[in-house]
Design a protein around this motif. Structure first.
Motif, mmCIF file in Angstrom:
data_model
loop_
_atom_site.group_PDB
_atom_site.id
_atom_site.type_symbol
_atom_site.label_atom_id
_atom_site.label_comp_id
_atom_site.label_asym_id
_atom_site.label_seq_id
_atom_site.Cartn_x
_atom_site.Cartn_y
_atom_site.Cartn_z
ATOM 1 N N ASP A 136 -109.561 -58.357 -38.849
ATOM 2 C CA ASP A 136 -110.753 -58.298 -39.703
ATOM 3 C C ASP A 136 -111.077 -59.683 -40.266
ATOM 4 O O ASP A 136 -112.250 -60.088 -40.343
ATOM 5 N N GLU A 139 -112.591 -61.781 -37.530
ATOM 6 C CA GLU A 139 -113.938 -61.298 -37.223
ATOM 7 C C GLU A 139 -114.941 -61.737 -38.290
ATOM 8 O O GLU A 139 -116.048 -62.188 -37.958
ATOM 9 N N GLU A 164 -106.758 -61.597 -28.254
ATOM 10 C CA GLU A 164 -107.825 -60.650 -27.957
ATOM 11 C C GLU A 164 -107.468 -59.812 -26.731
ATOM 12 O O GLU A 164 -107.722 -58.600 -26.703
ATOM 13 N N PHE A 178 -114.965 -54.814 -34.163
ATOM 14 C CA PHE A 178 -114.747 -56.226 -33.830
ATOM 15 C C PHE A 178 -115.744 -56.701 -32.766
ATOM 16 O O PHE A 178 -115.346 -57.144 -31.679
ATOM 17 N N LYS A 180 -117.623 -59.414 -32.631
ATOM 18 C CA LYS A 180 -117.550 -60.838 -32.339
ATOM 19 C C LYS A 180 -116.319 -61.167 -31.501
ATOM 20 O O LYS A 180 -116.390 -61.970 -30.561
ATOM 21 N N LEU A 181 -115.198 -60.550 -31.826
ATOM 22 C CA LEU A 181 -113.979 -60.811 -31.060
ATOM 23 C C LEU A 181 -114.123 -60.295 -29.626
ATOM 24 O O LEU A 181 -113.676 -60.952 -28.673
#
Length: 206
Positions: A136, A139, A164, A178, A180-181
């Motif tokens: 978190d 992110e 990832e 998540f 963006k990840l």
């Protein structure tokens, strides 16, 4: 310059493997099978007494730890623009991010996924909660996007990719939680050097 990178396919040494490929540094790879305990053999302990991968054997000696190898690769080939080596503040941020991956995110993954014997019950739930809290943080605050530091690829992107991948393989990288990840991982896996690394280690994109 003669270099040998000691790796275990799919382990965190993927970051250093990508770094050497991105930098165009000629090297050989030597597999250390962690599952067979080869990191504890006298031969490998002579290379890295800590008994872990990666280790990079150079003409000057051995470098261990992904964060150090990434900094070395970027400084060895500054023409490749793999890290902001000419900007002390930006380079410190690069090293700080890699240090966070090594000292915070990696141990959290290791505790949850690689503890022996495996965690169960409340201990497993707590370890997962702690790991997800760190994801978190990444992110919300640590990924500028689309790359770690915004519009410019650095070797930090290849290092973050390791975790990832582990997260996605373990079913922990929820796309809603998540985004963006997940987008970052998909983007990193389009890099030519990353594809070369995966093929060399007998792996596929996830």
């Amino acid at each position: 310059m003669s270099t040998t990178l000691f790796i275990s396919p799919g382990a965190c040494a993927m970051a250093s493997h990508v770094a050497l490929l991105e930098a165009g540094i000629a090297h050989e790879t030597q597999v250390v099978d962690l599952r067979k305990g080869e990191q504890r053999t006298p031969e490998y302990l002579a290379v890295n007494p800590a008994g872990s991968t990666p280790a990079l054997k150079t003409d000057q000696g051995v470098i261990t730890q992904n964060a150090a190898i990434l900094a070395w690769a970027a400084q060895t080939r500054p023409d490749k623009n793999l890290a902001p080596v000419d900007d002390p503040f930006a380079f410190a941020r690069f090293n700080a991010f890699n240090g966070w991956l090594a000292s915070s995110l990696h141990p959290a993954f290791s505790k949850l996924l690689f503890s022996r014997p495996p965690l169960e019950g409340e201990a497993k739930d707590q370890a997962q909660e702690q790991l997800l809290a760190k994801l978190d943080l990444a992110e919300a605050h640590l990924i500028e996007g689309p790359w770690v530091f915004g519009e410019t690829w650095t070797l930090s992107d290849g290092y973050l990719m390791v975790f990832e991948r582990w997260g996605r393989q373990a079913g922990l990288l929820d796309k809603a939680r998540f985004p963006k990840l997940n987008a970052h991982l998909d983007l990193v896996q389009t890099r030519e050097a990353v594809a070369t690394m995966l093929a060399a280690e007998g792996l596929s994109p996830v």
